[in-house]
Each structure stands twice: as C-alpha cells, then as structure tokens.
Enzyme design. Structure first.
Site, PDB file in Angstrom:
ATOM      1  N   ASP A 103      -3.771   2.225  -5.283  1.00  0.00           N
ATOM      2  CA  ASP A 103      -2.441   2.187  -4.649  1.00  0.00           C
ATOM      3  C   ASP A 103      -2.202   0.934  -3.820  1.00  0.00           C
ATOM      4  OD1 ASP A 103      -3.844   2.661  -2.256  1.00  0.00           O
ATOM      5  OD2 ASP A 103      -2.288   3.989  -1.488  1.00  0.00           O
ATOM      6  N   GLU A 104      -2.908  -0.140  -4.140  1.00  0.00           N
ATOM      7  CA  GLU A 104      -2.865  -1.321  -3.273  1.00  0.00           C
ATOM      8  C   GLU A 104      -2.892  -2.609  -4.101  1.00  0.00           C
ATOM      9  OE1 GLU A 104      -5.862  -2.437   0.235  1.00  0.00           O
ATOM     10  OE2 GLU A 104      -6.303  -0.603  -0.855  1.00  0.00           O
ATOM     11  N   ASP A 156       0.855  -1.191   0.000  1.00  0.00           N
ATOM     12  CA  ASP A 156       0.000   0.000   0.000  1.00  0.00           C
ATOM     13  C   ASP A 156       0.891   1.240   0.000  1.00  0.00           C
ATOM     14  OD1 ASP A 156      -3.029   0.756   1.831  1.00  0.00           O
ATOM     15  OD2 ASP A 156      -1.735   2.112   0.734  1.00  0.00           O
TER      16      ASP A 156
HETATM   17  P1  TTP Z   1      -5.345   4.885   0.999  1.00  0.00           P
HETATM   18  O1  TTP Z   1      -4.284   3.886   0.695  1.00  0.00           O
HETATM   19  O2  TTP Z   1      -6.460   4.483   1.886  1.00  0.00           O
HETATM   20  O3  TTP Z   1      -4.717   6.186   1.659  1.00  0.00           O
HETATM   21  P2  TTP Z   1      -3.322   6.876   1.404  1.00  0.00           P
HETATM   22  O4  TTP Z   1      -2.493   6.136   0.426  1.00  0.00           O
HETATM   23  O5  TTP Z   1      -3.561   8.314   1.095  1.00  0.00           O
HETATM   24  O6  TTP Z   1      -2.657   6.836   2.846  1.00  0.00           O
HETATM   25  P3  TTP Z   1      -2.006   5.584   3.612  1.00  0.00           P
HETATM   26  O7  TTP Z   1      -0.583   5.963   3.835  1.00  0.00           O
HETATM   27  O8  TTP Z   1      -2.771   5.482   4.872  1.00  0.00           O
HETATM   28  O9  TTP Z   1      -2.159   4.381   2.735  1.00  0.00           O
HETATM   29  O10 TTP Z   1      -5.977   5.380  -0.357  1.00  0.00           O
HETATM   30  C1  TTP Z   1      -5.211   5.568  -1.539  1.00  0.00           C
HETATM   31  C2  TTP Z   1      -5.659   6.818  -2.257  1.00  0.00           C
HETATM   32  O11 TTP Z   1      -7.051   6.726  -2.557  1.00  0.00           O
HETATM   33  C3  TTP Z   1      -5.490   8.081  -1.424  1.00  0.00           C
HETATM   34  O12 TTP Z   1      -4.197   8.662  -1.568  1.00  0.00           O
HETATM   35  C4  TTP Z   1      -6.581   8.951  -1.949  1.00  0.00           C
HETATM   36  C5  TTP Z   1      -7.659   8.000  -2.440  1.00  0.00           C
HETATM   37  N1  TTP Z   1      -8.794   7.977  -1.490  1.00  0.00           N
HETATM   38  C6  TTP Z   1      -9.886   8.808  -1.728  1.00  0.00           C
HETATM   39  O13 TTP Z   1      -9.910   9.526  -2.740  1.00  0.00           O
HETATM   40  N2  TTP Z   1     -10.921   8.818  -0.836  1.00  0.00           N
HETATM   41  C7  TTP Z   1     -10.923   8.043   0.300  1.00  0.00           C
HETATM   42  O14 TTP Z   1     -11.880   8.093   1.110  1.00  0.00           O
HETATM   43  C8  TTP Z   1      -9.781   7.179   0.534  1.00  0.00           C
HETATM   44  C9  TTP Z   1      -9.732   6.314   1.774  1.00  0.00           C
HETATM   45  C10 TTP Z   1      -8.753   7.183  -0.382  1.00  0.00           C
HETATM   46 MG    MG Z   2      -2.188   4.067   0.591  1.00  0.00          MG
END
Ligand code: TTP
Ligand code: MG
Length: 358
Positions: A109-110, A9
């Site tokens: 992103d996962e 992630d």
């Molecule tokens: P995430 O992997 O949940 O968040 P992140 O990568 O920003 O942070 P983390 O370090 O905790 O992993 O989500 C990936 C992307 O998806 C995030 O950068 C933005 C988008 N996203 C949204 O647009 N709305 C949302 O509610 C979430 C959870 C994510």
């Molecule tokens: Mg992320």
C-alpha cells in the site's frame, strides 16, 4: 538538482477494504487478523482501523491481547484476505504509476514517485498531482490515502506520516530543518528501537541533538557508515533515488450482475475484464494467467496456469475458462459474487520501462 518526491500510503489499508465490502461493519472498530489456527485466538493482528486504534489495538499485536482491549465493545475481528488486497493494490498502483516520472512501489500500500519533471520543479504542481491521485483513488476504489511531498524520499515518507488519515503534507527544502529539529530520534524513519536506545545512552534524544553530536563518539558505537547515515537522517538529508521497479502483475476485478455459478455468465465477465486489460499489456508479455474468484462469503481464491510467453490475451482466454470450470466443479456449493483475471511473471520489452509509459 532539486527533486520533488511524493510518498503515498493508503490509510488502514486492509481494514478499509473490508469496511467497503462488509456493510455491517462500517463505522465500527475493525481488526484484521491472521489466525494461526492453533487455538481460537492465536495469531497476530495485521492492521486495525482508526477507531480500533483508539482502543490501543495495532499491527503486530497478538489477537488475544487485541480481544482483551476490545472486551465489552462492538469490535469486528476479520480474517485477513491477502489475495483480495493484492488485487485492489494492483489497480491502485496503476493509478499512481500514471502520474510519476519514476515510480517505486515499496509495499502493498505504499509507493514513492519522483515527479520532478512532471511538476516542472514547482511544489504547487506537485500538490496538484497529489490531489489528482487522491481523487482518483477515492473515486475508483473508495479509499483514502495520505501523501507526503518533499525534496527526497526520507522527507516525503515523514511527511505522509505526519497527517494521517487522508492527509496531504508538503515539506519544502526550506522547511526541512525546522520540521526535523524538534523530532525525537525514534520518530525518524529508519531509526529503530535499538539505535534509539544507544542514542539515549549517549544523551541524544532529539534530531537536533543528533545533528550536532560528535561524529567520533557516534562512530565508536555505530561505525563510520551508519554514523554518517544517522547524521544525514537527523537533518532530513537523503540522496537515494526513486528506483523504477517494473510491476510483476496486472489484474482486473469486476462484480457480477448477480451471485451465480453459471460458467457462461462468469466467463462473459472475464472476457469483458480481459478487453479492458488489453490496452495495459500491449507492450508487455506474460508467463502466467490466473482467475480470481470471490464467493458470496467473500472468500477470495485464485487458480493459475503457466503459459508460453505471450502478449496475446485472447489466446489464453480458453485457459481461463478451463480454470473456471475446474474451480466450479471443485466448489459446486458456491456462487460467485466477483471475478477477476490476472497476468503475472511479466516480461518487459527492452525499450519499454514502465506500463505507465503507454
Ligand atoms: P501500513 O501502511 O503500515 O498500515 P495501514 O495501511 O493499515 O495503516 P496506516 O493508515 O497507518 O497506513 O501497512 C499496510 C498494510 O500491510 C496493512 O493494512 C496491513 C499490512 N500489515 C501487516 O499485515 N502486518 C504489519 O505488521 C503491518 C505494519 C502491516
Ligand atoms: Mg498504509
């Protein structure tokens, strides 16, 4: 059979990408927003970098609330540029896919990777694979990610969350029980607010309490299937396979030597990117070709055209040139900083399962 699964992630993905391309916001709290346009601050927060999270700002929050939390502080609020994030995501997923026996992207992103064979059943080898992926993503894209390694998808996912940002956490089968026992049920992946509340009413707060609870009582509240699932989850049991999903687009993005609106200069760059892409699409055909433009204000746009199914990139280059020509006519005041090419609506040959195979 014992499996070894990785969950990867990216860290504060959209915010990290914006920090990389906007020097002036680096090191500050950064909030990425989808402004709905109804009023100045209407809309929601997509994500926030870790500095902004310290102020209590997080995904899904109304922008107006985030701005209140940021009051009197130097916080950068930026509009979400999803086209750009998708393009970078494509390249990262290519890097990740190369290291997997089976690869499953689950969001922008996962991804999950089954590396049982590649690691020859050895946790140490799986760790080396994770380190290699982290290094490549850092070197090629400038980004950090967090990786979890476990005997199944649930444990891998929980492991990647355990240490963030830039983490690498291994939970071997022998360690699963101890890791799960002390968790509150709300921290288990897939157990949401509603279920947590019902469990709380039953006096069940931790995974350990859930694991030792009476299935008959659970079944009255949740039914047979979900009760079984909850009991499994509470003990870190998950038999679901990593499911190979063929990716549906491949793209390349490059930076121009200088900001320009000269079609020949820009088209040369597109040709160069297409040459690099050729290796990746030898055994896959496509139905759509697009150009991606990023102007000096960093606004990303795409222009696409549907074509006869082909895997001959050279044959569609004239189409990319006319897409570019139209774009430049419609945006005569703009100069481009970066440009890209994308093929999508991919058609995979039967024996060809993944583009990482060749
Ligand atoms: P995430 O992997 O949940 O968040 P992140 O990568 O920003 O942070 P983390 O370090 O905790 O992993 O989500 C990936 C992307 O998806 C995030 O950068 C933005 C988008 N996203 C949204 O647009 N709305 C949302 O509610 C979430 C959870 C994510
Ligand atoms: Mg992320």
């Amino acid at each position: 059979m014992q499996r070894i699964i990785l969950h990867i992630d990216l860290d504060s993905f959209y915010a990290s990408l914006e920090e990389l391309r906007h020097e002036d916001i680096r090191g500050k709290p950064v909030v990425i927003c989808v402004f709905s346009g109804r009023s100045e601050d209407s809309g929601t927060v997509s994500t926030a970098n870790y500095k902004a999270r310290e102020l209590g700002i997080k995904s899904g929050m109304p922008i107006s609330l985030a701005k209140r939390l940021a009051k009197d502080k130097d916080v950068a609020f930026l509009q979400n540029d999803i086209e750009y994030y998708r393009t970078v995501s494509d390249r990262i997923m290519e890097i990740i896919e190369e290291e997997a026996d089976i690869f499953q992207q689950v969001s922008i992103d996962e991804a999950y990777l089954d590396v049982t064979k590649k690691s020859m059943d050895k946790w140490d080898n799986a760790k080396k694979i994770a380190e290699k992926i982290k290094k490549k993503i850092k070197e090629q894209e400038g980004l950090t990610c967090s990786v979890g390694i476990g005997p199944n998808k649930l444990v891998a996912k929980m492991a990647s969350k355990h240490q963030k940002p830039n983490g690498l956490t291994i939970i071997k089968d022998a360690e699963v029980k101890e890791f799960f026992e002390n968790l509150p049920v709300s921290k288990i992946h897939g157990i949401g607010e509603k279920t947590t509340k019902i469990l709380d009413e039953l006096g069940i707060k931790t995974a350990k309490e859930l694991a030792s609870s009476d299935i008959k009582i659970l079944e009255k509240k949740f039914g047979k299937n979900k009760s079984k699932l909850l009991l499994d989850k509470s003990q870190g049991i998950d038999d679901s396979p990593v499911e190979q999903k063929d990716r549906q687009q491949i793209s390349r993005l490059g930076t121009l030597k200088e900001d320009t609106d000269n079609i020949e200069v820009i088209f040369e760059k597109i040709k160069e990117l297409a040459t690099d892409m050729k290796k990746k699409i030898e055994k896959v055909s496509f139905r759509t070709v697009s150009i991606i433009t990023i102007d000096t204000a960093l606004k990303t746009q795409t222009r696409s055209e549907t074509v006869q199914v082909t895997n001959n990139l050279d044959s569609v280059l004239p189409i990319t040139k006319s897409l570019l020509e139209n774009f430049l006519k419609e945006n005569s005041e703009k100069k481009l900083r970066r440009v890209g090419i994308r093929v999508s609506n991919l058609v995979y040959k039967k024996e060809q399962k993944t583009i990482g195979d060749f």
